[in-house]
Motif scaffolding. Structure first.
Motif, mmCIF file in Angstrom:
data_model
loop_
_atom_site.group_PDB
_atom_site.id
_atom_site.type_symbol
_atom_site.label_atom_id
_atom_site.label_comp_id
_atom_site.label_asym_id
_atom_site.label_seq_id
_atom_site.Cartn_x
_atom_site.Cartn_y
_atom_site.Cartn_z
ATOM 1 N N ASN A 1 56.988 43.849 67.962
ATOM 2 C CA ASN A 1 56.536 44.437 68.116
ATOM 3 C C ASN A 1 56.613 45.762 67.306
ATOM 4 N N ALA A 2 56.607 45.623 66.083
ATOM 5 C CA ALA A 2 57.372 46.237 65.314
ATOM 6 C C ALA A 2 55.038 47.889 64.891
ATOM 7 N N SER A 3 55.586 48.274 65.125
ATOM 8 C CA SER A 3 54.921 49.704 64.568
ATOM 9 C C SER A 3 53.727 49.539 63.939
ATOM 10 N N HIS A 4 53.986 49.181 62.504
ATOM 11 C CA HIS A 4 53.394 49.139 61.640
ATOM 12 C C HIS A 4 53.643 48.262 60.764
ATOM 13 N N LYS A 5 52.740 47.419 59.782
ATOM 14 C CA LYS A 5 53.342 46.523 58.973
ATOM 15 C C LYS A 5 52.714 46.918 57.908
ATOM 16 N N LEU A 6 53.569 46.504 56.799
ATOM 17 C CA LEU A 6 53.595 47.005 55.293
ATOM 18 C C LEU A 6 53.339 46.179 54.389
ATOM 19 N N GLU A 7 52.263 46.151 53.001
ATOM 20 C CA GLU A 7 52.359 45.236 52.394
ATOM 21 C C GLU A 7 52.180 45.770 50.228
ATOM 22 N N VAL A 8 52.603 44.578 50.470
ATOM 23 C CA VAL A 8 52.576 45.871 48.532
ATOM 24 C C VAL A 8 52.170 44.442 47.901
ATOM 25 N N ARG A 9 50.649 44.672 47.199
ATOM 26 C CA ARG A 9 49.911 44.284 46.524
ATOM 27 C C ARG A 9 49.906 44.274 45.011
ATOM 28 N N VAL A 10 50.437 43.345 43.940
ATOM 29 C CA VAL A 10 49.561 43.709 42.617
ATOM 30 C C VAL A 10 48.504 43.181 42.277
ATOM 31 N N VAL A 11 48.054 44.294 41.476
ATOM 32 C CA VAL A 11 46.337 43.518 40.945
ATOM 33 C C VAL A 11 46.254 43.883 39.799
ATOM 34 N N ARG A 12 45.658 43.002 38.640
ATOM 35 C CA ARG A 12 45.805 43.395 37.816
ATOM 36 C C ARG A 12 44.036 44.271 37.080
ATOM 37 N N SER A 13 44.558 45.092 36.734
ATOM 38 C CA SER A 13 43.592 46.296 36.551
ATOM 39 C C SER A 13 42.541 46.505 35.105
ATOM 40 N N SER A 14 43.342 45.899 33.805
ATOM 41 C CA SER A 14 43.084 45.988 32.803
ATOM 42 C C SER A 14 43.397 44.026 31.804
ATOM 43 N N PRO A 15 41.810 43.786 31.653
ATOM 44 C CA PRO A 15 40.849 43.614 32.760
ATOM 45 C C PRO A 15 41.251 43.426 34.292
ATOM 46 N N PRO A 16 39.951 44.342 34.487
ATOM 47 C CA PRO A 16 40.576 44.107 36.132
ATOM 48 C C PRO A 16 39.360 43.460 36.528
ATOM 49 N N SER A 17 40.670 42.968 37.600
ATOM 50 C CA SER A 17 40.053 41.627 38.885
ATOM 51 C C SER A 17 39.657 41.891 39.887
ATOM 52 N N SER A 18 38.530 40.754 39.859
ATOM 53 C CA SER A 18 38.125 41.105 41.676
ATOM 54 C C SER A 18 38.935 42.182 42.457
ATOM 55 N N GLN A 19 39.815 41.105 42.736
ATOM 56 C CA GLN A 19 40.642 42.011 43.801
ATOM 57 C C GLN A 19 40.595 43.626 43.062
ATOM 58 N N PHE A 20 41.431 44.177 42.174
ATOM 59 C CA PHE A 20 40.825 44.914 41.067
ATOM 60 C C PHE A 20 39.476 46.260 41.659
ATOM 61 N N LYS A 21 38.326 45.751 41.740
ATOM 62 C CA LYS A 21 37.075 45.972 41.502
ATOM 63 C C LYS A 21 37.274 46.643 42.902
ATOM 64 N N ALA A 22 37.428 44.852 43.978
ATOM 65 C CA ALA A 22 37.178 45.409 45.537
ATOM 66 C C ALA A 22 37.706 46.872 45.941
ATOM 67 N N THR A 23 38.657 47.206 45.381
ATOM 68 C CA THR A 23 39.490 48.082 46.017
ATOM 69 C C THR A 23 39.540 49.453 45.406
ATOM 70 N N LEU A 24 38.883 49.173 44.487
ATOM 71 C CA LEU A 24 39.192 50.837 43.470
ATOM 72 C C LEU A 24 38.202 52.014 44.311
ATOM 73 N N LEU A 25 36.909 51.814 44.720
ATOM 74 C CA LEU A 25 36.797 52.844 45.641
ATOM 75 C C LEU A 25 37.814 53.586 46.243
ATOM 76 N N GLU A 26 38.400 52.746 47.792
ATOM 77 C CA GLU A 26 39.689 53.144 47.652
ATOM 78 C C GLU A 26 40.749 53.799 47.140
ATOM 79 N N SER A 27 40.429 53.337 46.770
ATOM 80 C CA SER A 27 42.236 53.637 45.423
ATOM 81 C C SER A 27 41.755 55.484 44.737
#
Length: 475
Positions: free
Chosen positions: A265-291
């Motif tokens: 019943n942990a209060s929070h969940k932490l994840e660490v994701r490694v996304v390629r920034s150059s050339p920008p991967s699809s994961q990077f582009k999808a999260t660019l605005l939030e970043s």
């Protein structure tokens, strides 16, 4: 100028130092001096060679301080992760994070953080002025247009959805490293009432924490021990870095402290994701605005910038643009070599981003920015410890990748001396380019800002090919 290594070109424009400019560390208006190159493209091996000669990149601009002339000499520092043991202060930060994730505990009082090179953008401001004056921004325009298109398309889609590719990567790696979900709680026998003694027909009682650890060990042993893929680094770690059980007289490893099991019943969940920034991967582009929004808030709150100062153009130029060519050799790490963003996701939102380069011999920390609302978690220290653990993980498959570069150590700048706390670590001698343990360097730095650490008169005398590369290495 161009240099070819194995068919891959590194193309740069070199600009020697002409005058002094404002220092981002001591704020001297005319005390800083460095040589610079605009790197249109660069192989990871070339950049590895350059940082082993005191160079460092900011976006696509690669620079090297003129060490015996600049007001704040900047010594390249590297940590040796394979021998690293967290200090008491490091353990406190890791325990603070675990308490927050498990119970939602927020420590009282202010907490000073140690973000990696938070002043690097100020430190090279004079160099960027030179770049703008020379009018070589064709690469910036191309990248800015690409990123701007991503930001606009994301802005139109008000309903956030996780990219399918990112979810697939998360699931596939989760199966290999552990899903990241908190461990399930285990029922244990209650302690016998006084006078009745233990029930010898049943196994001895053990702490719930030990049972959770054993369950997780068994689960990891049954899974594929492959390394991390691009897209996700689960809140778990490879079995090879997770010993069956540490002896009671041995200190806990860094991985034990980071990946300690959480209650169901942990209060929070932490994840660490490694996304390629150059050339920008699809994961990077999808999260660019939030970043970008996290970076904007970081600059406004931590560096007191005005709301219109951290523009999209500055963000992409400084933290997204990279000259490093993406390389994925079969004997390299699963995510490949090049430039990446290591995103820290808390309960489904980004709270911090570490900008890193993965090179043939090291993980190089470029920058860190985070949501100021979570400053109490000491994310600068926490991210550095995670990056050290990440380096150790990559070393499991790629044995030569065994160092963690932390940028520049500046003994005369109190805000930058904290890097010397990640030990064992070495400083690069500015004259011989030999690595020297930091303990041997500190006495000399107390007496003089600029020092030659290696006293061997024969050190540094070796041949090199007469090419632009060798000339750049020895400037």
């Amino acid at each position: 100028m161009a240099f070819w290594a194995g068919g891959s070109p590194s193309i740069v424009d070199y600009f020697p130092s002409e005058d002094f400019y404002r220092c981002g560390y001591c704020k001297n208006e005319s005390g800083s001096r460095s040589n610079g190159m605009w790197a249109h493209s660069m192989t990871v091996q070339d950049y590895q060679d350059l940082i082993d000669r005191g160079w460092r990149r900011s976006g696509k601009y690669v620079y090297k301080p003129v060490m015996n002339q600049t007001c704040c000499p900047q010594y390249t520092i590297r940590c040796r992760p394979l021998q690293f043991q967290p200090s008491k202060s490091h353990k406190k930060v890791l325990k603070k994070m675990l308490k927050f994730l498990a119970k939602g505990e927020v420590p009282k009082g202010s907490c000073e953080d140690e973000p990696m090179d938070s002043t690097m953008d100020d430190a090279v401001a004079g160099d960027f002025a030179l770049i703008n004056k020379l009018d070589i921004q064709c690469d910036l325009k191309t990248l800015s247009d690409d990123v701007k298109e991503s930001l606009q398309s994301e802005g139109k889609n008000s309903k956030k959805e996780e990219p399918h590719e990112l979810l697939q990567s998360q699931d596939s790696v989760g199966e290999k490293l552990g899903s990241g979900e908190p461990s399930h709680s285990v029922k244990v026998h209650t302690v016998p009432k006084p006078g009745k003694g233990a029930d010898l027909s049943k196994p001895p009682c053990r702490k719930a924490k030990e049972i959770r650890k054993e369950r997780k060990r068994l689960k990891l042993m049954q899974q594929n021990p492959a390394g991390e893929l691009e897209g996700f680094q689960a809140q778990g770690h490879p079995p090879s870095l997770f010993p069956p059980k540490a002896k009671s007289n041995q200190p806990k490893s860094l991985e034990d402290l980071i990946f300690e099991s959480l209650p169901e019943n942990a209060s929070h969940k932490l994840e660490v994701r490694v996304v390629r920034s150059s050339p920008p991967s699809s994961q990077f582009k999808a999260t660019l605005l939030e970043s970008y929004q996290v970076y904007k808030r970081y600059q406004m709150v931590i560096h007191k910038n005005s709301p219109d100062t951290p523009t999209e153009s500055q963000f992409t130029r400084f933290l997204c643009s990279s000259p490093l060519e993406a390389e994925t050799p079969p004997n390299g790490p699963d995510c490949g070599y090049g430039s990446f963003h290591q995103q820290y996701w808390l309960d489904g939102k980004i709270i911090a981003v570490g900008v890193i380069d993965i090179l043939p011999n090291c993980v190089s920390s470029v920058y860190l920015y985070y949501d100021p609302d979570y400053s109490f978690l000491s994310l600068g220290v926490y991210s550095a410890l995670r990056e050290i653990a990440f380096t150790r993980q990559l070393h499991e498959k790629t044995s030569q990748l065994s160092y963690y570069y932390m940028g520049f150590y500046i003994h005369s700048c109190p805000k930058m001396k904290y890097k010397g706390q990640y030990r064992p670590s070495d400083l690069l001698c500015p004259e011989t380019y030999v690595w020297v343990p930091i303990e041997q360097c500190l006495p000399s730095l107390e007496n003089s800002k600029y020092c030659r650490f290696n006293q061997d008169p024969e050190a540094g005398k070796f041949g090199a090919e007469l090419s632009w590369k060798s000339l750049a290495l020895f400037l």
